[in-house]
Design an enzyme around this catalytic site. Sequence first.
Site, PDB file in Angstrom:
ATOM      1  N   THR A 116      -3.759 -10.704  -5.114  1.00 28.15           N
ATOM      2  CA  THR A 116      -4.450 -11.164  -3.906  1.00 28.15           C
ATOM      3  C   THR A 116      -5.498 -10.144  -3.477  1.00 28.15           C
ATOM      4  O   THR A 116      -5.409  -8.962  -3.787  1.00 28.15           O
ATOM      5  CB  THR A 116      -3.458 -11.387  -2.751  1.00 28.15           C
ATOM      6  OG1 THR A 116      -2.869 -10.141  -2.381  1.00 28.15           O
ATOM      7  CG2 THR A 116      -2.372 -12.375  -3.145  1.00 28.15           C
TER       8      THR A 116
ATOM      9  N   LYS B  27       1.263  -8.936 -13.649  1.00 24.91           N
ATOM     10  CA  LYS B  27       0.998  -9.074 -12.214  1.00 24.91           C
ATOM     11  C   LYS B  27       1.009 -10.566 -11.918  1.00 24.91           C
ATOM     12  O   LYS B  27       0.039 -11.277 -12.167  1.00 24.91           O
ATOM     13  CB  LYS B  27      -0.358  -8.461 -11.852  1.00 24.91           C
ATOM     14  CG  LYS B  27      -0.677  -8.506 -10.363  1.00 24.91           C
ATOM     15  CD  LYS B  27       0.171  -7.524  -9.568  1.00 24.91           C
ATOM     16  CE  LYS B  27      -0.239  -7.518  -8.092  1.00 24.91           C
ATOM     17  NZ  LYS B  27       0.500  -6.511  -7.326  1.00 24.91           N
TER      18      LYS B  27
ATOM     19  N   VAL C 288       0.308   2.531  -8.927  1.00 24.64           N
ATOM     20  CA  VAL C 288       0.260   3.862  -9.542  1.00 24.64           C
ATOM     21  C   VAL C 288       1.597   4.194 -10.190  1.00 24.64           C
ATOM     22  O   VAL C 288       1.654   4.755 -11.288  1.00 24.64           O
ATOM     23  CB  VAL C 288      -0.143   4.934  -8.508  1.00 24.64           C
ATOM     24  CG1 VAL C 288      -0.100   6.326  -9.126  1.00 24.64           C
ATOM     25  CG2 VAL C 288      -1.542   4.658  -7.977  1.00 24.64           C
TER      26      VAL C 288
ATOM     27  N   GLU D   8       0.820  -1.213   0.000  1.00 26.20           N
ATOM     28  CA  GLU D   8       0.000   0.000   0.000  1.00 26.20           C
ATOM     29  C   GLU D   8       0.854   1.264   0.000  1.00 26.20           C
ATOM     30  O   GLU D   8       0.589   2.214   0.742  1.00 26.20           O
ATOM     31  CB  GLU D   8      -0.951   0.007   1.211  1.00 26.20           C
ATOM     32  CG  GLU D   8      -1.919  -1.160   1.273  1.00 26.20           C
ATOM     33  CD  GLU D   8      -2.868  -1.193   0.077  1.00 26.20           C
ATOM     34  OE1 GLU D   8      -3.268  -0.117  -0.411  1.00 26.20           O
ATOM     35  OE2 GLU D   8      -3.192  -2.316  -0.368  1.00 26.20           O
TER      36      GLU D   8
ATOM     37  N   SER E   9       4.147   8.124  -3.226  1.00 23.08           N
ATOM     38  CA  SER E   9       3.047   9.029  -2.894  1.00 23.08           C
ATOM     39  C   SER E   9       3.624  10.265  -2.215  1.00 23.08           C
ATOM     40  O   SER E   9       3.730  10.321  -0.993  1.00 23.08           O
ATOM     41  CB  SER E   9       2.034   8.312  -1.989  1.00 23.08           C
ATOM     42  OG  SER E   9       0.926   9.133  -1.717  1.00 23.08           O
TER      43      SER E   9
ATOM     44  N   GLY F 216      -2.358  10.888  -4.394  1.00 24.48           N
ATOM     45  CA  GLY F 216      -3.682  10.989  -5.005  1.00 24.48           C
ATOM     46  C   GLY F 216      -3.699  10.917  -6.512  1.00 24.48           C
ATOM     47  O   GLY F 216      -4.759  11.064  -7.134  1.00 24.48           O
TER      48      GLY F 216
ATOM     49  N   GLU G   1       5.034  -6.368 -11.747  1.00 20.56           N
ATOM     50  CA  GLU G   1       4.688  -5.759 -10.453  1.00 20.56           C
ATOM     51  C   GLU G   1       4.501  -6.828  -9.384  1.00 20.56           C
ATOM     52  O   GLU G   1       3.623  -7.686  -9.486  1.00 20.56           O
ATOM     53  CB  GLU G   1       3.418  -4.920 -10.567  1.00 20.56           C
ATOM     54  CG  GLU G   1       3.119  -4.200  -9.259  1.00 20.56           C
ATOM     55  CD  GLU G   1       1.742  -3.562  -9.231  1.00 20.56           C
ATOM     56  OE1 GLU G   1       1.221  -3.325  -8.115  1.00 20.56           O
ATOM     57  OE2 GLU G   1       1.173  -3.318 -10.312  1.00 20.56           O
TER      58      GLU G   1
ATOM     59  N   ASP H 150      -4.800  -5.236 -10.216  1.00 26.72           N
ATOM     60  CA  ASP H 150      -3.796  -4.195 -10.426  1.00 26.72           C
ATOM     61  C   ASP H 150      -3.434  -4.035 -11.901  1.00 26.72           C
ATOM     62  O   ASP H 150      -3.216  -2.926 -12.382  1.00 26.72           O
ATOM     63  CB  ASP H 150      -2.539  -4.504  -9.617  1.00 26.72           C
ATOM     64  CG  ASP H 150      -2.770  -4.378  -8.122  1.00 26.72           C
ATOM     65  OD1 ASP H 150      -3.757  -3.729  -7.720  1.00 26.72           O
ATOM     66  OD2 ASP H 150      -1.956  -4.920  -7.356  1.00 26.72           O
TER      67      ASP H 150
ATOM     68  N   LYS I 225       2.774   1.145  -5.515  1.00 26.08           N
ATOM     69  CA  LYS I 225       3.425   0.395  -6.597  1.00 26.08           C
ATOM     70  C   LYS I 225       2.612   0.408  -7.880  1.00 26.08           C
ATOM     71  O   LYS I 225       3.160   0.576  -8.974  1.00 26.08           O
ATOM     72  CB  LYS I 225       3.664  -1.065  -6.176  1.00 26.08           C
ATOM     73  CG  LYS I 225       4.822  -1.303  -5.262  1.00 26.08           C
ATOM     74  CD  LYS I 225       5.198  -2.772  -5.205  1.00 26.08           C
ATOM     75  CE  LYS I 225       4.024  -3.683  -4.919  1.00 26.08           C
ATOM     76  NZ  LYS I 225       3.382  -3.421  -3.603  1.00 26.08           N
TER      77      LYS I 225
END
Length: 238
Positions: A41, A37, A17, A12, A172, A203, A110, A50, A15
């Site tokens: 999960t 990917k 984005v 979280e 982020s 964001g 990823e 993703d 990754k």
Amino acid sequence: MGVVVVSGTGTEIGKTVVTSAIAAAALAAGRSVAVLKPAQTGVGPDEAGDAAEVVRLAGPGVTAAELVRYPEPLAPDTAARRAGLATLAPAEIATAAEKLAAEHDLVLVEGAGGLLVRFDAAGRTLADAARLLAAPVLVVAPAGLGTLNSAALTAEALRARRLDLLGLVVGSWPAEPDLASRCNLADLPSVSGAPLLGAVPQGSGALDPAAFRAAAPGWLAPELHGTWSAGEFMTRWA
């Protein structure tokens, strides 16, 4: 670049984005792009994962592939065991990435969580897939307090396995960074021994896809098909 493995210092932290931004920047530079990917999960059978999110943000020109999916939001090995499903071997990841690389300029693999999250009961990880692929690893890290230790540990794990650390991207970057975040811009390259290759604004994943694609190159260094300058960014926030 061929194949690049995108990992993180944890979960979280942006990754997907960051992967989307790299894909968008590469597409804008005229490259053909695929995203793989290996293990998704925490997503139901009819939900977008993703890889689909990368396509949504970066554009339909991205080829998306997913190898296995487990319903619970856990490490792949644990999620597979609890669901009674087969685990995923690094060799399967490498084979899938190589097939995509034969038809694309850039393949982004990823991972799930951090570098050493287990894929199977034998303890094999994303690092093992990177070794089989002889692919560099891009590490996504958070901006704030605590990131230096996790970045240093990830870099040490890569060096111990003789894997190439391509660089780090802040996943982020806050609109109003605190003191730790600003200092970490200089300290992350120092503790990891690798360059800072971008900072994606907090964001960004909520942007309209067209706006995301237009902005993405400005968040990433030329090594990732962008126009971002680490020196200019650090000067701005020093």
